[in-house]
Design a protein around this motif. Structure first.
Motif, PDB file in Angstrom:
ATOM      1  N   LEU A  26      63.681  37.190  94.737  1.00 36.23           N
ATOM      2  CA  LEU A  26      62.556  36.831  95.598  1.00 36.23           C
ATOM      3  C   LEU A  26      62.012  38.117  96.208  1.00 36.23           C
ATOM      4  CD1 LEU A  26      60.746  34.957  97.305  1.00 36.23           C
ATOM      5  CD2 LEU A  26      62.694  34.650  98.849  1.00 36.23           C
ATOM      6  N   ILE A  27      60.696  38.312  96.102  1.00 37.02           N
ATOM      7  CA  ILE A  27      60.037  39.478  96.677  1.00 37.02           C
ATOM      8  C   ILE A  27      59.061  38.993  97.740  1.00 37.02           C
ATOM      9  CG2 ILE A  27      58.691  41.561  96.228  1.00 37.02           C
ATOM     10  CD1 ILE A  27      59.232  40.979  93.189  1.00 37.02           C
ATOM     11  N   ALA A  28      59.113  39.596  98.924  1.00 32.92           N
ATOM     12  CA  ALA A  28      58.161  39.272  99.981  1.00 32.92           C
ATOM     13  C   ALA A  28      57.478  40.544 100.451  1.00 32.92           C
ATOM     14  CB  ALA A  28      58.859  38.581 101.147  1.00 32.92           C
ATOM     15  N   ASP A  29      56.150  40.567 100.344  1.00 30.88           N
ATOM     16  CA  ASP A  29      55.363  41.716 100.787  1.00 30.88           C
ATOM     17  C   ASP A  29      53.942  41.220 101.032  1.00 30.88           C
ATOM     18  OD1 ASP A  29      53.989  44.236 101.045  1.00 30.88           O
ATOM     19  OD2 ASP A  29      55.542  45.172  99.824  1.00 30.88           O
ATOM     20  N   ASP A  30      53.319  41.678 102.109  1.00 32.85           N
ATOM     21  CA  ASP A  30      51.942  41.261 102.394  1.00 32.85           C
ATOM     22  C   ASP A  30      50.917  42.113 101.651  1.00 32.85           C
ATOM     23  OD1 ASP A  30      52.752  43.367 104.106  1.00 32.85           O
ATOM     24  OD2 ASP A  30      51.066  42.969 105.442  1.00 32.85           O
ATOM     25  N   ASP A  31      51.352  43.146 100.953  1.00 30.99           N
ATOM     26  CA  ASP A  31      50.480  43.980 100.131  1.00 30.99           C
ATOM     27  C   ASP A  31      50.462  43.382  98.719  1.00 30.99           C
ATOM     28  OD1 ASP A  31      49.567  45.920  98.266  1.00 30.99           O
ATOM     29  OD2 ASP A  31      50.164  47.559  99.576  1.00 30.99           O
ATOM     30  N   ASP A  32      49.343  42.768  98.365  1.00 33.32           N
ATOM     31  CA  ASP A  32      49.240  42.077  97.072  1.00 33.32           C
ATOM     32  C   ASP A  32      49.526  42.990  95.885  1.00 33.32           C
ATOM     33  OD1 ASP A  32      48.600  39.708  98.360  1.00 33.32           O
ATOM     34  OD2 ASP A  32      46.435  39.942  98.063  1.00 33.32           O
ATOM     35  N   ASP A  33      49.037  44.240  95.947  1.00 33.32           N
ATOM     36  CA  ASP A  33      49.249  45.168  94.834  1.00 33.32           C
ATOM     37  C   ASP A  33      50.725  45.543  94.697  1.00 33.32           C
ATOM     38  OD1 ASP A  33      46.540  45.177  94.216  1.00 33.32           O
ATOM     39  OD2 ASP A  33      46.117  46.950  95.428  1.00 33.32           O
ATOM     40  N   LEU A  43      53.247  43.757  95.714  1.00 40.25           N
ATOM     41  CA  LEU A  43      53.933  42.530  95.294  1.00 40.25           C
ATOM     42  C   LEU A  43      53.784  42.324  93.786  1.00 40.25           C
ATOM     43  CD1 LEU A  43      55.469  40.135  96.646  1.00 40.25           C
ATOM     44  CD2 LEU A  43      53.283  38.956  96.763  1.00 40.25           C
ATOM     45  N   ALA A  44      52.550  42.442  93.296  1.00 43.88           N
ATOM     46  CA  ALA A  44      52.288  42.230  91.872  1.00 43.88           C
ATOM     47  C   ALA A  44      52.974  43.296  91.017  1.00 43.88           C
ATOM     48  CB  ALA A  44      50.777  42.232  91.612  1.00 43.88           C
ATOM     49  N   GLY A  45      52.936  44.541  91.468  1.00 41.18           N
ATOM     50  CA  GLY A  45      53.554  45.625  90.698  1.00 41.18           C
ATOM     51  C   GLY A  45      55.056  45.463  90.578  1.00 41.18           C
ATOM     52  N   LEU A  46      55.693  45.136  91.684  1.00 42.00           N
ATOM     53  CA  LEU A  46      57.142  44.951  91.677  1.00 42.00           C
ATOM     54  C   LEU A  46      57.525  43.715  90.858  1.00 42.00           C
ATOM     55  CD1 LEU A  46      59.769  46.158  92.666  1.00 42.00           C
ATOM     56  CD2 LEU A  46      59.480  44.895  94.809  1.00 42.00           C
ATOM     57  N   ALA A  47      56.744  42.647  90.996  1.00 44.59           N
ATOM     58  CA  ALA A  47      57.007  41.425  90.222  1.00 44.59           C
ATOM     59  C   ALA A  47      56.894  41.707  88.728  1.00 44.59           C
ATOM     60  CB  ALA A  47      56.036  40.326  90.631  1.00 44.59           C
ATOM     61  N   HIS A  48      55.886  42.465  88.343  1.00 49.33           N
ATOM     62  CA  HIS A  48      55.685  42.811  86.932  1.00 49.33           C
ATOM     63  C   HIS A  48      56.864  43.636  86.406  1.00 49.33           C
ATOM     64  CE1 HIS A  48      53.469  43.690  83.266  1.00 49.33           C
ATOM     65  NE2 HIS A  48      53.755  44.963  83.443  1.00 49.33           N
ATOM     66  N   VAL A  99      61.510  35.803  88.810  1.00 46.55           N
ATOM     67  CA  VAL A  99      60.946  36.316  90.055  1.00 46.55           C
ATOM     68  C   VAL A  99      60.129  35.249  90.779  1.00 46.55           C
ATOM     69  CG1 VAL A  99      59.402  38.066  91.037  1.00 46.55           C
ATOM     70  CG2 VAL A  99      60.867  38.653  89.092  1.00 46.55           C
ATOM     71  N   ALA A 100      60.326  35.175  92.086  1.00 41.78           N
ATOM     72  CA  ALA A 100      59.504  34.336  92.960  1.00 41.78           C
ATOM     73  C   ALA A 100      58.869  35.247  94.001  1.00 41.78           C
ATOM     74  CB  ALA A 100      60.349  33.260  93.636  1.00 41.78           C
ATOM     75  N   LEU A 101      57.692  34.865  94.505  1.00 38.78           N
ATOM     76  CA  LEU A 101      56.931  35.714  95.411  1.00 38.78           C
ATOM     77  C   LEU A 101      56.636  35.017  96.731  1.00 38.78           C
ATOM     78  CD1 LEU A 101      54.294  37.008  92.834  1.00 38.78           C
ATOM     79  CD2 LEU A 101      56.486  38.045  93.435  1.00 38.78           C
ATOM     80  N   ALA A 102      56.521  35.830  97.787  1.00 40.96           N
ATOM     81  CA  ALA A 102      56.124  35.339  99.100  1.00 40.96           C
ATOM     82  C   ALA A 102      55.244  36.401  99.757  1.00 40.96           C
ATOM     83  CB  ALA A 102      57.348  35.059  99.955  1.00 40.96           C
ATOM     84  N   ALA A 103      54.261  35.950 100.539  1.00 43.15           N
ATOM     85  CA  ALA A 103      53.313  36.868 101.172  1.00 43.15           C
ATOM     86  C   ALA A 103      53.719  37.269 102.585  1.00 43.15           C
ATOM     87  CB  ALA A 103      51.920  36.234 101.190  1.00 43.15           C
ATOM     88  N   ASN A 104      54.749  36.616 103.133  1.00 40.06           N
ATOM     89  CA  ASN A 104      55.217  36.959 104.475  1.00 40.06           C
ATOM     90  C   ASN A 104      56.648  36.448 104.646  1.00 40.06           C
ATOM     91  OD1 ASN A 104      55.168  34.161 105.627  1.00 40.06           O
ATOM     92  ND2 ASN A 104      52.970  34.387 105.272  1.00 40.06           N
ATOM     93  N   GLY A 105      57.253  36.781 105.764  1.00 42.90           N
ATOM     94  CA  GLY A 105      58.649  36.430 105.996  1.00 42.90           C
ATOM     95  C   GLY A 105      58.902  34.939 106.096  1.00 42.90           C
TER      96      GLY A 105
END
Length: 121
Positions: free
Chosen positions: A6-13, A15-20, A29-35
């Motif tokens: 699970l990756i959480a980051d409010d920086d979309d770029d 977040l997307a880079g790390l997920a990729h 991988v699962a994503l979140a935009a905040n805590g």
């Protein structure tokens, strides 16, 4: 070996880079935009590893780490702080919040691979 991350980051770029990168390594991988969203997603996704940015809106990474540790599976998760905050007091803050690892952005794929190799699953 594939891990649930699970990756959480409010920086979309970021977040997307790390997920990729992690998906390319074969991880789920699962994503979140905040805590707050990270804690919510973790209850359903049951991650092996949670990578949290610290400076997020609503619920920051420190509060999210504390909440994650309270989940039934929270003690088994590897919590990784991935942040621009690299001073000694920041490392103390992440340790106090329950993080296992404190990484300062940017990180390399080799660093990430090494950190993920520390987990059992």
């Amino acid at each position: 070996m594939s891990k649930r991350i699970l990756i959480a980051d409010d920086d979309d770029d970021a977040l997307a880079g790390l997920a990729h990168l992690l998906s390319g390594m074969g991880h789920d991988v699962a994503l979140a935009a905040n805590g707050a969203q990270a804690v919510e997603v973790a209850t359903q996704f049951a991650p092996d590893v949670v990578i949290l940015d610290l400076g997020m809106p609503l619920v920051d990474g420190l509060a999210a780490a504390r909440a994650l540790r309270q989940l039934p599976t929270g003690r088994a998760m590897l919590l990784v702080a991935l942040t621009g905050w690299g001073q000694p007091q920041h490392r103390e803050m992440t340790q106090d919040a329950g993080f296992d690892v404190h990484l300062v952005k940017p990180i390399s794929a080799d660093q990430l691979f090494f950190i993920l190799s520390m987990t059992q699953s």
